[in-house]
Design a protein around this motif. Structure first.
Motif, PDB file in Angstrom:
ATOM      1  N   GLU A   5      58.476  -3.468  50.733  1.00  0.00           N
ATOM      2  CA  GLU A   5      59.318  -2.995  51.876  1.00  0.00           C
ATOM      3  C   GLU A   5      59.209  -1.721  52.453  1.00  0.00           C
ATOM      4  OE1 GLU A   5      62.590  -4.257  54.124  1.00  0.00           O
ATOM      5  OE2 GLU A   5      61.335  -5.523  52.529  1.00  0.00           O
ATOM      6  N   ASP A  58      61.781 -10.570  61.345  1.00  0.00           N
ATOM      7  CA  ASP A  58      61.595  -9.019  61.071  1.00  0.00           C
ATOM      8  C   ASP A  58      61.325  -8.267  62.602  1.00  0.00           C
ATOM      9  OD1 ASP A  58      61.115  -6.298  60.172  1.00  0.00           O
ATOM     10  OD2 ASP A  58      60.210  -7.016  58.305  1.00  0.00           O
ATOM     11  N   GLU A  62      58.878  -0.951  56.410  1.00  0.00           N
ATOM     12  CA  GLU A  62      59.847   0.031  56.716  1.00  0.00           C
ATOM     13  C   GLU A  62      59.207   1.313  57.376  1.00  0.00           C
ATOM     14  OE1 GLU A  62      63.673   1.519  58.040  1.00  0.00           O
ATOM     15  OE2 GLU A  62      63.069  -0.631  57.279  1.00  0.00           O
ATOM     16  N   ARG A 107      66.597  -4.572  54.541  1.00  0.00           N
ATOM     17  CA  ARG A 107      66.211  -5.701  54.814  1.00  0.00           C
ATOM     18  C   ARG A 107      67.233  -6.550  55.894  1.00  0.00           C
ATOM     19  NH1 ARG A 107      63.950  -8.726  49.376  1.00  0.00           N
ATOM     20  NH2 ARG A 107      62.134  -8.112  49.331  1.00  0.00           N
TER      21      ARG A 107
END
Length: 608
Positions: free
Chosen positions: A462, A350, A466, A434
């Motif tokens: 998420e 990520d 984010e 994602r």
């Protein structure tokens, strides 16, 4: 050029912005003739609307306090320093007093923005250019009217999510029979705003058709704000009557509004999309050279002018910490990442972690060096991403209010709630966000749940990953009625981090570091090139290490797990969200000055 142009417009706007509240409900009665004169021309009407935009920025708007202080704390960041009820630390620890100096001026500025918008909303439709001008003049005046409606909605949305029920000011102060207004249920105000935005979205063009491009509101911004307000209206809120977090029985119809608005934005792929490089979204906020060809940034607040009224202190108060003696100048460090937040991100795949969280700072020699576990900062705002050096506190960094990733995730959330499970389009919307984050590591993408509860939990996680540092998380948790739950969970995680239990069992007590060149590389690469004893952070921050406070020769010891102690958890001056009380502290106290100005305004429950 973008900021310079708007700055000139704002200076010109001074002719039209005088008729406004100097202080909440302490209103001069402006000359009706003067106001009507203002709206006789398109040019002056435009200046009046730009005067409404002006209330978004500055120290008491999204240039500092509303952006940096009001969203603290959640399960991502907190404000640095020791508790005081009367300043920013009181806000972060949920112990702000009604006399808190960081609350009253933003409160007043929001209502000043509402008052300025009210004047525009009344007088633009009465003006000759609006009623009988050329086709071009009428189109411009309709757009200005839509902008004023939308800006009023933004100001009210910000005020409601922080203070709850408030007086409903939908006409200019000069037209009020009684300036002393009691609080109105927030649902009533939200419904009014939703209706306003339904009108505004038909008046304001899409980005590609707008003469203003990045400078002003576009149709997508209006629709996105309407979706956001609809989700707030359909979500939980602390109710004045019951002193309890509740949502109304008809909440699903508001999710349907959000679903519709987001879908209509998604159906215009040429207008807005995901920036393929996550980091470039935020670099675009720092310079007039855009790095956002996909136009992910739908609505941002411009900062310019080098002063407390029209500029921002983003990157100076918050963001990457820079030593005063560095070549960049000093700044940053006012907001700290929770160490547990660092470990919410996939450590390999990520890319958002190293953009969102700075695990290093810039020293006096302009080199980078590791932070302690509790001194990491929010990473999306960095003085060194600007061209401004020296002692200036104003760095002309814009604030992002709405971007396309939020449209996708709001759509996914609303779809799941309305339909009882995610559709394939909702799953794809989550997947798009994602995939951008996991670019180059798609094999590590988590599975997307197909059931309602599992998908909702995925959305909750998420949005944490984010939007870190963008002032969204706390308000998401409130509308989901998860704030108390997540704060409690985070306290448990922090204690596990401190003692080395569970997922934190193999983390180091200390890391050992020395300065390394800071080359302004992409964040993931910059972090990988930190000089830590034992290897890259991808290794040293995930292994037990030496376990000693004494560093090997040539290195400096930095407390990692050892940085979290009992005081960080439970001390009344330092303890994470120490003063939070469920069903009380989801809202701020109404500022004392506002109460003294309006005898009908009552204090929020739980505050003296």
């Amino acid at each position: 050029m973008r900021r310079k142009s708007l700055y000139i417009i704002l200076v010109a706007a001074g002719i039209a912005v005088a008729p406004s509240c100097k202080k909440y409900l302490a209103v001069d009665s402006p000359s009706t003739i003067l106001i009507e004169e203002t709206f006789k021309t398109v040019s002056n009407s435009n200046s009046a609307v730009v005067g409404v935009y002006a209330m978004l920025i500055g120290d008491n708007g999204y240039g500092s306090r509303i952006a940096c202080l009001f969203p603290q704390s959640a399960d991502d960041f907190k404000t640095s320093g020791d508790y005081s009820a009367d300043d920013r630390r009181g806000i972060s620890m949920y112990g702000a007093s009604a006399g808190n100096t960081d609350l009253i001026n933003p409160f007043n500025q929001l209502f000043k923005g509402i008052e300025r918008a009210n004047n525009c909303i009344k007088y633009i439709p009465l003006s000759n250019p609006y009623k009988s001008g050329t086709a071009e003049e009428q189109a411009t005046m309709r757009k200005l009217y839509g902008e004023a409606l939308t800006l009023r909605a933004q100001f009210y949305y910000e005020a409601i999510r922080n203070w709850g029920d408030l007086p409903a000011h939908f006409v200019p102060a000069a037209d009020m029979v009684d300036l002393y207004q009691a609080r109105v249920d927030q649902d009533t105000i939200y419904d009014h705003l939703l209706n306003d935005l339904a009108i505004a979205e038909d008046l304001i063009p899409w980005r590609s058709k707008s003469p203003d491009k990045n400078l002003r509101l576009t149709k997508a911004a209006v629709k996105g704000l309407r979706a956001r307000i609809a989700l707030a209206r359909g979500g939980y809120a602390l109710r004045t009557a019951t002193h309890t977090m509740e949502r109304r029985s008809d909440y699903k119809k508001y999710y349907e509004i959000a679903l519709k608005e987001c879908k209509e934005i998604m159906d215009q792929p040429g207008e807005h999309g995901l920036n393929p490089v996550y980091e470039n979204i935020f670099k675009s906020l720092h310079t007039s050279t855009r790095m956002d060809d996909a136009h992910e940034l739908i609505f941002e607040v411009g900062a310019f002018g080098g002063n407390a009224s029209t500029d921002s202190k983003l990157g100076y108060y918050n963001g990457l910490r820079h030593n005063t003696s560095s070549k960049f100048g000093g700044g940053g460090g006012g907001i700290n990442a929770l160490p547990t937040y660092f470990y919410e991100f996939d450590s390999i795949a990520d890319c958002r972690r190293d953009v969102t969280i700075n695990c290093f700072e810039i020293d006096k020699d302009s080199k980078k060096i590791m932070n302690t576990g509790i001194a990491m900062t929010d990473g999306k705002f960095r003085r060194s991403w600007t061209a401004i050096t020296g002692t200036s506190q104003n760095l002309a960094i814009d604030w992002p209010i709405l971007r396309f990733a939020d449209i996708l995730l709001m759509y996914a959330e609303a779809d799941n709630e309305v339909n009882g499970a995610p559709s394939s389009l909702a799953q794809n919307a989550l997947d798009m966000v994602r995939r951008r984050a996991y670019a180059g590591h798609e094999d590590k993408l988590p599975a997307i749940p197909a059931d309602k509860e599992g998908f909702f939990k995925a959305i909750v996680q998420e949005r944490l990953l984010e939007f870190g540092g963008e002032g969204i998380r706390k308000y998401d948790l409130i509308r989901w009625n998860l704030l108390a739950t997540k704060l409690s969970e985070t306290k448990t995680k922090l204690r596990q981090f401190m003692v080395g239990e569970g997922r934190y069992a193999n983390l180091p007590l200390y890391v050992y570091t020395k300065p390394a060149d800071y080359n302004l590389l992409p964040s993931v690469l910059e972090v990988s090139k930190l000089d830590n004893y034992g290897g890259e952070p991808a290794k040293t921050l995930f292994e037990p290490g030496l376990g000693a406070s004494t560093a090997p020769s040539g290195y400096t010891s930095k407390a990692w797990r050892a940085a979290v102690n009992e005081a960080y958890l439970t001390n009344e001056l330092k303890g994470y969200v120490y003063y939070f009380e469920e069903n009380k502290k989801e809202l701020f106290p109404i500022p004392t000055d506002a109460l003294n100005t309006n005898f009908k305004l009552k204090q929020n429950f739980g505050y003296n």
